[in-house]
Design an enzyme around this catalytic site. Structure first.
Site, short mmCIF file in Angstrom:
data_model
loop_
_atom_site.label_atom_id
_atom_site.label_comp_id
_atom_site.label_asym_id
_atom_site.label_seq_id
_atom_site.Cartn_x
_atom_site.Cartn_y
_atom_site.Cartn_z
N HIS A 151 36.29 -44.17 -21.35
CA HIS A 151 35.55 -43.50 -21.04
C HIS A 151 35.06 -42.51 -21.06
O HIS A 151 36.11 -41.59 -20.52
CB HIS A 151 34.35 -43.61 -20.31
CG HIS A 151 34.03 -43.81 -19.01
ND1 HIS A 151 33.22 -42.85 -18.66
CD2 HIS A 151 34.66 -44.52 -18.19
CE1 HIS A 151 33.10 -43.19 -17.41
NE2 HIS A 151 34.14 -43.50 -16.74
N CYS A 152 34.41 -41.56 -22.01
CA CYS A 152 33.81 -40.71 -21.26
C CYS A 152 32.12 -40.63 -21.04
O CYS A 152 31.56 -41.76 -21.00
CB CYS A 152 34.72 -38.85 -21.62
SG CYS A 152 34.03 -39.39 -23.88
N ALA A 153 31.25 -39.73 -21.41
CA ALA A 153 29.64 -39.04 -21.31
C ALA A 153 29.72 -40.22 -22.55
O ALA A 153 28.77 -41.06 -21.81
CB ALA A 153 29.16 -37.99 -21.66
#
Length: 211
Positions: A151-153
């Site tokens: 994941h990231c933002a």
């Protein structure tokens, strides 16, 4: 739901920007299924963006884009109940910082954590993390019952780039094949700098096979 409207708006803006750029994009035709696979030979960034605009643009907080491999956003990474329900055993955070993401956040869940401090900027060199991230994903999926959230933002650029690199490095997919595989399940839009770095990886891997 992750901000699908944001993703669509971003894709629309980038498409308009590409058309208005002083450097004209190469025009491509056809649906996602009709795009080239192994014999591309080496698309440019504009052609990749055209491919990214085609097909699925919606996304959830996390989508399984490969068996046991979930691509998602920060909301999913923070949702301990949902992580437990999905059986996530590993988390790769592509937006790690002092304020976002620590191994302690998953205490009691038995989750192994890897943080990559990356910026969603075309100038950022994400390629230095390709192998480390791919190795971590591979180890997670190699263990019995292993499942990983990358994941990231928002889950469409930094984390998507690392997932594409993994599919290329460990499953020998071309960049086009990797994009199509992920987009079967989730809309993604890596920034242009990341696309250039993935293209460089694609060339290196293809040339290695031909040597």
């Amino acid at each position: 739901m992750c901000p699908g409207n944001w993703l669509w708006a971003s894709m629309t803006f980038m498409a308009r920007f590409s058309r208005s750029s002083s450097r004209s994009p190469v025009r491509t035709r056809g649906t996602l299924e009709e795009m080239p696979t192994v014999q591309h030979p080496f698309l440019n960034v504009f052609e990749l963006e055209r491919l990214l605009y085609t097909g699925k643009t919606a996304c959830n907080h996390a989508d399984e884009v490969w068996p046991g491999l979930y691509l998602g956003d920060q909301d999913m990474a923070n949702n301990r109940r949902e992580l437990r329900r999905l059986g996530i055993t590993h988390v790769l955070n592509a937006s790690h910082s002092r304020w976002r993401g620590t191994p302690e956040a998953y205490e009691g869940l038995g989750i192994r954590y890897l943080g990559v401090e990356a910026h969603d900027s075309p100038a950022f060199d994400m390629s230095i993390h390709f192998q480390t991230a791919a190795d971590f994903i591979h180890r997670a999926l190699s263990q019995p019952g292993g499942k990983i959230l990358v994941h990231c933002a928002v889950g469409v650029s930094r984390s998507a780039t690392l997932v594409l690199a993994y599919l290329m490095l460990y499953h020998h997919l071309t960049l086009v094949e990797a994009i199509k595989k992920v987009k079967d399940h989730r809309g993604i839009i890596p920034n242009r700098g990341f696309l250039r770095q993935l293209l460089a990886l694609d060339r290196r891997l293809r040339q290695g096979l031909e040597a």
